[in-house]
Structure formats: structure tokens, C-alpha cells
Write an enzyme that holds these catalytic residues in place. Structure first.
Site, PDB file in Angstrom:
ATOM      1  N   ASP A 103       1.184  -1.430   0.030  1.00 32.64           N
ATOM      2  CA  ASP A 103       0.021  -0.178   0.306  1.00 32.64           C
ATOM      3  C   ASP A 103       0.600   1.271   0.142  1.00 32.64           C
ATOM      4  OD1 ASP A 103      -1.599   1.499   0.407  1.00 32.64           O
ATOM      5  OD2 ASP A 103      -2.734   0.965   2.203  1.00 32.64           O
ATOM      6  N   ILE A 104       0.294   2.309  -0.345  1.00 29.61           N
ATOM      7  CA  ILE A 104       1.095   3.546  -0.728  1.00 29.61           C
ATOM      8  C   ILE A 104       1.310   4.723   0.318  1.00 29.61           C
ATOM      9  CG2 ILE A 104       1.129   3.447  -3.453  1.00 29.61           C
ATOM     10  CD1 ILE A 104      -0.672   5.671  -3.414  1.00 29.61           C
TER      11      ILE A 104
ATOM     12  N   ASN B 189     -12.977  -4.759   4.252  1.00 34.41           N
ATOM     13  CA  ASN B 189     -13.748  -3.905   4.065  1.00 34.41           C
ATOM     14  C   ASN B 189     -15.196  -3.787   3.638  1.00 34.41           C
ATOM     15  OD1 ASN B 189     -12.440  -2.557   6.134  1.00 34.41           O
ATOM     16  ND2 ASN B 189     -11.391  -0.787   5.140  1.00 34.41           N
TER      17      ASN B 189
ATOM     18  N   GLY C 282     -16.528   0.482   5.826  1.00 25.14           N
ATOM     19  CA  GLY C 282     -14.819   1.375   5.287  1.00 25.14           C
ATOM     20  C   GLY C 282     -14.471   1.226   4.183  1.00 25.14           C
ATOM     21  N   GLN C 283     -15.381   0.529   3.538  1.00 22.13           N
ATOM     22  CA  GLN C 283     -14.581   0.357   1.750  1.00 22.13           C
ATOM     23  C   GLN C 283     -14.508   1.910   1.435  1.00 22.13           C
ATOM     24  OE1 GLN C 283     -16.644  -2.632  -0.543  1.00 22.13           O
ATOM     25  NE2 GLN C 283     -15.515  -2.702  -1.560  1.00 22.13           N
TER      26      GLN C 283
ATOM     27  N   HIS D 235     -10.765  -6.725  -2.354  1.00 20.35           N
ATOM     28  CA  HIS D 235      -9.318  -6.523  -1.792  1.00 20.35           C
ATOM     29  C   HIS D 235      -9.345  -6.918   0.004  1.00 20.35           C
ATOM     30  CE1 HIS D 235     -10.235  -2.632  -0.921  1.00 20.35           C
ATOM     31  NE2 HIS D 235     -10.050  -2.364  -0.578  1.00 20.35           N
ATOM     32  N   LEU D 236      -7.661  -7.352   0.288  1.00 18.52           N
ATOM     33  CA  LEU D 236      -7.689  -8.494   0.946  1.00 18.52           C
ATOM     34  C   LEU D 236      -7.032  -7.143   1.362  1.00 18.52           C
ATOM     35  CD1 LEU D 236      -7.862 -11.455   0.509  1.00 18.52           C
ATOM     36  CD2 LEU D 236      -9.711 -10.034   1.490  1.00 18.52           C
ATOM     37  N   HIS D 237      -6.901  -6.727   3.021  1.00 24.43           N
ATOM     38  CA  HIS D 237      -5.496  -6.495   3.541  1.00 24.43           C
ATOM     39  C   HIS D 237      -4.691  -7.614   4.335  1.00 24.43           C
ATOM     40  CE1 HIS D 237      -7.194  -1.873   3.307  1.00 24.43           C
ATOM     41  NE2 HIS D 237      -8.283  -2.512   3.035  1.00 24.43           N
TER      42      HIS D 237
END
Length: 110
Positions: free
Chosen positions: A31-32, A82, A88-89, A95-97
Site C-alpha cells: 500500500d502507498i 472492508n 470503511g470500504q 481486496h484484502l489487507h
């Protein structure tokens, strides 16, 4: 014409990313703005609730591979996705964190 999400642009190679792993279905990258160290999107599905069981199963296997490749498979990690604005999306793309590499606090749900 519908504009691509940032994840679609990354998958298409229009925006560079620091790749962790990739196969024909999934891409993992750092992630940036690291609230979470790694994201895993590729297939354009709105969110978890819209994904097939087959896709989610394959995504989970890929997440395990990513955790191993970044060296957090033994120490532990957390996977978060999310769903919707209340969840919180921010980007309407599944996608997954993957959070790990340090001691995470417990999540208490009341």
C-alpha cells in the site's frame, strides 16, 4: 464511460506498484499509504459480498502464499476486507489487507 478504480489501473499497469506476488488471477502489492502493508486485488468484483465462493477460496490460498512470501506466516497476521461505506470500504473493488510483522492489538467486539 465508467472510470477505472485505482486498483483496476494498478492491475492494468497504468499506475506503478511495489509488487509482492502475482499470478493470473491475483496481485499483491504494498500500500502507498500503509494502513495495511499489503493489498490483494485483481478481479474486478465490487466487494466480498459479491464474490463467488470459488473466488474467495482462491483468494484465501493466495493470501496464505503472500503471508509466507513476506515472512509473517509463522509469527501471525490479520486479514481484513472492508465491505460498503459503513464498513470503511473506500474503493469499490474486492481486496484484502494483510496486517502483520508486529504485535497487533486484540479486536474487541461489543
Amino acid at each position: 464511460m465508467v472510470e477505472k478504480t485505482i486498483f483496476e489501473k494498478i492491475v492494468a499497469g497504468e499506475i506503478p506498484c511495489k509488487k509482492v506476488a502475482e499470478n493470473e488471477k491475483f496481485l499483491a502489492f504494498y500500500d502507498i499509504a500503509p494502513q495495511a502493508p499489503v493489498h490483494i486485488p485483481k478481479k474486478c468484483v465490487k466487494d466480498f459480498s459479491c464474490a463467488s465462493g470459488e473466488l474467495l477460496g482462491e483468494l484465501c490460498v493466495f493470501a496464505q502464499e503472500v503471508a509466507k512470501s513476506v515472512g509473517i506466516d509463522k509469527s501471525g497476521y490479520r486479514i481484513i476486507t472492508n465491505i460498503g461505506s459503513d464498513g470503511g470500504q473506500e474503493v469499490p473493488h474486492l481486496h484484502l489487507h494483510i496486517l502483520g510483522g508486529k504485535k497487533l492489538s486484540s479486536i474487541i467486539v461489543r
